[in-house]
Motif scaffolding. Structure first.
Motif, short mmCIF file in Angstrom:
data_model
loop_
_atom_site.label_atom_id
_atom_site.label_comp_id
_atom_site.label_asym_id
_atom_site.label_seq_id
_atom_site.Cartn_x
_atom_site.Cartn_y
_atom_site.Cartn_z
N LYS A 134 1.02 -1.08 0.21
CA LYS A 134 0.44 -0.07 0.11
C LYS A 134 0.84 1.19 0.04
CE LYS A 134 -3.54 -2.32 2.50
NZ LYS A 134 -5.10 -2.31 3.13
N TYR A 135 1.69 0.89 0.32
CA TYR A 135 2.75 2.49 0.38
C TYR A 135 3.05 2.62 -0.56
CZ TYR A 135 7.72 4.67 1.49
OH TYR A 135 8.64 5.77 0.92
N TYR A 136 4.03 1.28 -1.68
CA TYR A 136 3.99 1.72 -2.97
C TYR A 136 2.92 2.39 -3.99
CZ TYR A 136 9.27 1.25 -1.95
OH TYR A 136 9.88 0.61 -1.35
N GLN A 137 1.65 1.37 -3.99
CA GLN A 137 0.93 2.04 -4.02
C GLN A 137 0.59 3.38 -3.87
OE1 GLN A 137 -1.90 0.09 -6.15
NE2 GLN A 137 -3.70 0.52 -5.61
N ARG A 138 0.90 4.44 -3.06
CA ARG A 138 0.05 5.43 -2.50
C ARG A 138 1.27 6.38 -3.64
NH1 ARG A 138 -0.89 3.67 2.11
NH2 ARG A 138 2.22 5.00 3.30
N ARG A 139 2.20 5.38 -4.30
CA ARG A 139 3.22 6.08 -4.92
C ARG A 139 3.41 5.64 -6.31
NH1 ARG A 139 4.00 6.22 0.03
NH2 ARG A 139 4.94 7.85 1.46
N GLY A 140 2.13 5.83 -6.86
CA GLY A 140 2.13 5.13 -8.15
C GLY A 140 2.46 4.34 -9.03
N ARG A 141 2.29 2.93 -8.09
CA ARG A 141 2.63 1.68 -8.42
C ARG A 141 1.26 1.12 -8.73
NH1 ARG A 141 7.58 3.50 -7.09
NH2 ARG A 141 9.13 2.74 -7.53
N ASN A 142 0.49 -0.03 -9.65
CA ASN A 142 -0.44 -0.25 -9.89
C ASN A 142 -0.47 -1.68 -9.31
OD1 ASN A 142 -3.33 -1.10 -10.87
ND2 ASN A 142 -2.27 -1.92 -12.59
N LEU A 143 -0.44 -1.58 -8.06
CA LEU A 143 -0.43 -3.14 -7.16
C LEU A 143 -2.28 -3.75 -6.28
CD1 LEU A 143 2.85 -1.93 -5.25
CD2 LEU A 143 2.01 -3.73 -6.60
N THR A 144 -3.16 -2.66 -6.86
CA THR A 144 -4.35 -3.52 -6.60
C THR A 144 -4.60 -4.51 -6.82
OG1 THR A 144 -5.08 -0.86 -7.44
CG2 THR A 144 -6.66 -2.78 -7.15
N ASP A 145 -4.24 -4.70 -7.73
CA ASP A 145 -5.36 -6.74 -7.55
C ASP A 145 -4.34 -7.82 -6.87
OD1 ASP A 145 -6.20 -6.41 -9.84
OD2 ASP A 145 -4.86 -7.31 -11.54
N GLU A 146 -2.76 -7.47 -6.39
CA GLU A 146 -1.96 -8.14 -5.41
C GLU A 146 -2.13 -7.94 -4.30
OE1 GLU A 146 -0.84 -6.72 -7.96
OE2 GLU A 146 0.80 -7.67 -9.04
N ILE A 147 -2.79 -6.89 -4.15
CA ILE A 147 -3.43 -6.07 -2.65
C ILE A 147 -5.19 -6.91 -2.23
CG2 ILE A 147 -4.21 -4.33 -1.01
CD1 ILE A 147 -2.47 -2.56 -2.80
N ASN A 148 -5.89 -6.62 -3.60
CA ASN A 148 -6.36 -8.05 -3.67
C ASN A 148 -6.86 -9.00 -3.03
OD1 ASN A 148 -8.66 -5.33 -4.20
ND2 ASN A 148 -9.00 -5.46 -5.80
N GLN A 149 -5.92 -9.79 -4.10
CA GLN A 149 -5.54 -10.86 -3.47
C GLN A 149 -5.30 -11.72 -2.61
OE1 GLN A 149 -3.97 -13.30 -6.98
NE2 GLN A 149 -3.93 -10.98 -7.95
N ILE A 150 -4.76 -10.75 -1.69
CA ILE A 150 -3.92 -10.96 -0.24
C ILE A 150 -4.18 -10.73 0.62
CG2 ILE A 150 -2.03 -10.33 1.47
CD1 ILE A 150 0.00 -9.61 -1.30
N THR A 151 -5.55 -9.88 0.30
CA THR A 151 -6.10 -9.74 1.31
C THR A 151 -7.35 -11.00 1.81
OG1 THR A 151 -5.92 -6.92 0.99
CG2 THR A 151 -8.26 -7.74 1.79
N ALA A 152 -7.85 -10.72 0.52
CA ALA A 152 -8.83 -12.00 0.49
C ALA A 152 -8.25 -13.55 1.21
CB ALA A 152 -8.71 -12.38 -1.18
N LEU A 153 -7.25 -13.66 0.70
CA LEU A 153 -6.31 -14.73 1.68
C LEU A 153 -5.99 -14.19 3.18
CD1 LEU A 153 -3.29 -16.25 -0.71
CD2 LEU A 153 -5.10 -17.31 -0.27
N GLU A 154 -5.97 -13.30 3.67
CA GLU A 154 -5.45 -12.99 5.06
C GLU A 154 -7.08 -12.91 5.40
OE1 GLU A 154 -4.53 -9.13 7.22
OE2 GLU A 154 -6.12 -8.57 5.74
N LYS A 155 -8.40 -13.04 4.72
CA LYS A 155 -9.62 -13.22 5.90
C LYS A 155 -9.82 -14.60 5.66
CE LYS A 155 -12.53 -10.30 3.80
NZ LYS A 155 -13.13 -9.21 2.40
N VAL A 156 -9.06 -15.62 5.28
CA VAL A 156 -8.93 -16.82 5.65
C VAL A 156 -8.21 -17.74 6.12
CG1 VAL A 156 -8.84 -19.35 4.59
CG2 VAL A 156 -9.44 -17.60 3.27
N ILE A 157 -7.21 -16.67 7.20
CA ILE A 157 -6.13 -16.79 8.03
C ILE A 157 -6.84 -18.15 9.31
CG2 ILE A 157 -4.29 -16.74 9.97
CD1 ILE A 157 -3.53 -14.37 7.53
N PHE A 158 -7.74 -17.15 10.03
CA PHE A 158 -8.36 -17.71 11.27
C PHE A 158 -9.65 -18.68 11.50
CE2 PHE A 158 -6.44 -13.15 12.46
CZ PHE A 158 -5.51 -13.59 12.98
N ARG A 159 -9.71 -18.97 10.30
CA ARG A 159 -10.53 -20.45 9.51
C ARG A 159 -9.64 -21.37 9.10
NH1 ARG A 159 -13.59 -16.43 6.51
NH2 ARG A 159 -13.00 -17.36 4.25
#
Length: 332
Positions: A123-148
């Protein structure tokens, strides 16, 4: 309060006790006396001979020694006899490992902290112009599974998936043309993998040194399996701090041109940092450990290194049922 220092020795020679001093007797006949009274831990990268007299003195002074080979690969640590021991804490630490639910809870939190901190980097580099939306969304989806997750094996699988996505995003962060598309370990196959391997091992060593100061036993872990001849708790804790102490340093070293392909030795089977490059990267690592940040709860500046010790104390409080453990999360 004395400011303790880490010592990094790259010269070959003999490490000896001379009265109340530890002396490195180099092969060219010159010597260097180490200030034992301000030494926190010792890192040996050269071919160094020593003896029990010296090791006994280092143990007496409570100084861990970490050994690395010519290629900067961590080979082991001399861990002094523990001074801060607690039978009560050891019992609780082992009980938490044997309790499958408690072990799973702590392991999940280690992975969650690691994912949160990796996302913070993206997200730091996303704010500095890198297009990392897909990667952030994919990892965020995986994060939701951790506690399951229902087993350590399943949790490690989630961790592997998120790291695969995370590392694949690095080419968007680098502003230099470097070869890197996936994590390759033993041996590393390019500059970036060589940097990751070396800095990971340095982070493991620092975590071990900080665990030594606490009453935790370094061989009892939760995410990583506790095995003989392995300080596996340092592996657990380092997962949380590698996004700060490894990844951010690598981004800085490469994007600022401090390291390049000229800093590695390559052949068809391996890629390792050159000895001169090891010194350069080690200096950057040590300087990074000394950086400070205003702590949100303590309301004072603490070094990045001290954050690791605070993490150990948080784990102690959880094991003693004083306060539930919450993993460190980057806020800057």
């Amino acid at each position: 309060m004395i400011n303790l220092e880490s010592y990094y020795l790259f010269s070959n020679g003999k490490l000896l006790r001379k009265d109340n001093v530890v002396r490195l007797q180099r092969q060219d006949g010159k010597y260097k006396d180490l200030k034992i009274e301000v030494m926190r831990d010792l890192y040996l990268f050269g071919e160094v001979e020593t003896n029990t007299k010296c090791l006994n003195y280092l143990s007496q002074m409570k100084i861990p020694v970490h050994f690395f080979n010519y290629y900067g690969y961590y080979t082991g640590s001399f861990y002094p006899r523990e001074q801060n021991v607690s039978g009560t804490l050891l019992i609780e630490q082992v009980s938490a490992y044997q309790n499958s639910l408690k072990r799973m809870e702590l392991a999940q939190k280690f992975v969650f902290g690691a994912v949160e901190n990796c996302l913070r980097n993206l997200k730091y580099y996303q704010r500095r112009g890198r297009n990392l939306t897909d990667e952030i969304n994919q990892i965020t989806a995986l994060e939701k599974v951790i506690f399951r997750t229902a087993s350590i094996q399943e949790l490690m699988g989630i961790e592997g998936d998120f790291h695969r996505i995370y590392y694949a995003a690095w080419f968007k962060i680098f502003n230099k043309d470097v070869e890197f598309d996936k994590r390759v370990r033993r041996p590393p196959d390019n500059l970036v993998n060589a940097l990751i391997s070396f800095l990971n091992m340095m982070t493991y060593s620092v975590c071990l040194s900080e665990i030594y100061i606490t009453q935790l036993n370094p061989t009892v872990s939760y995410l990583h399996t506790a095995l003989e001849r392995r300080f596996s708790l340092s592996l657990d804790i380092s997962e949380i701090f590698k996004p700060l102490l490894v990844d951010r340093i690598i981004f800085n070293l490469i994007n600022k041109g401090i390291v390049s392909e000229e800093d590695v030795e390559k052949n068809s089977n391996y890629c390792y940092l050159k000895p001169t490059s090891l010194r350069k990267v080690t200096q950057a690592f040590d300087e990074y450990l000394q950086k400070t940040v205003m702590h949100r709860q303590l309301h004072r500046k603490v070094s990045y290194r001290h954050l690791i010790r605070l993490e150990c104390y948080k784990l102690v409080k959880d094991l003693l049922a004083e306060q539930e453990y919450q993993p460190f999360k980057l806020w800057w």
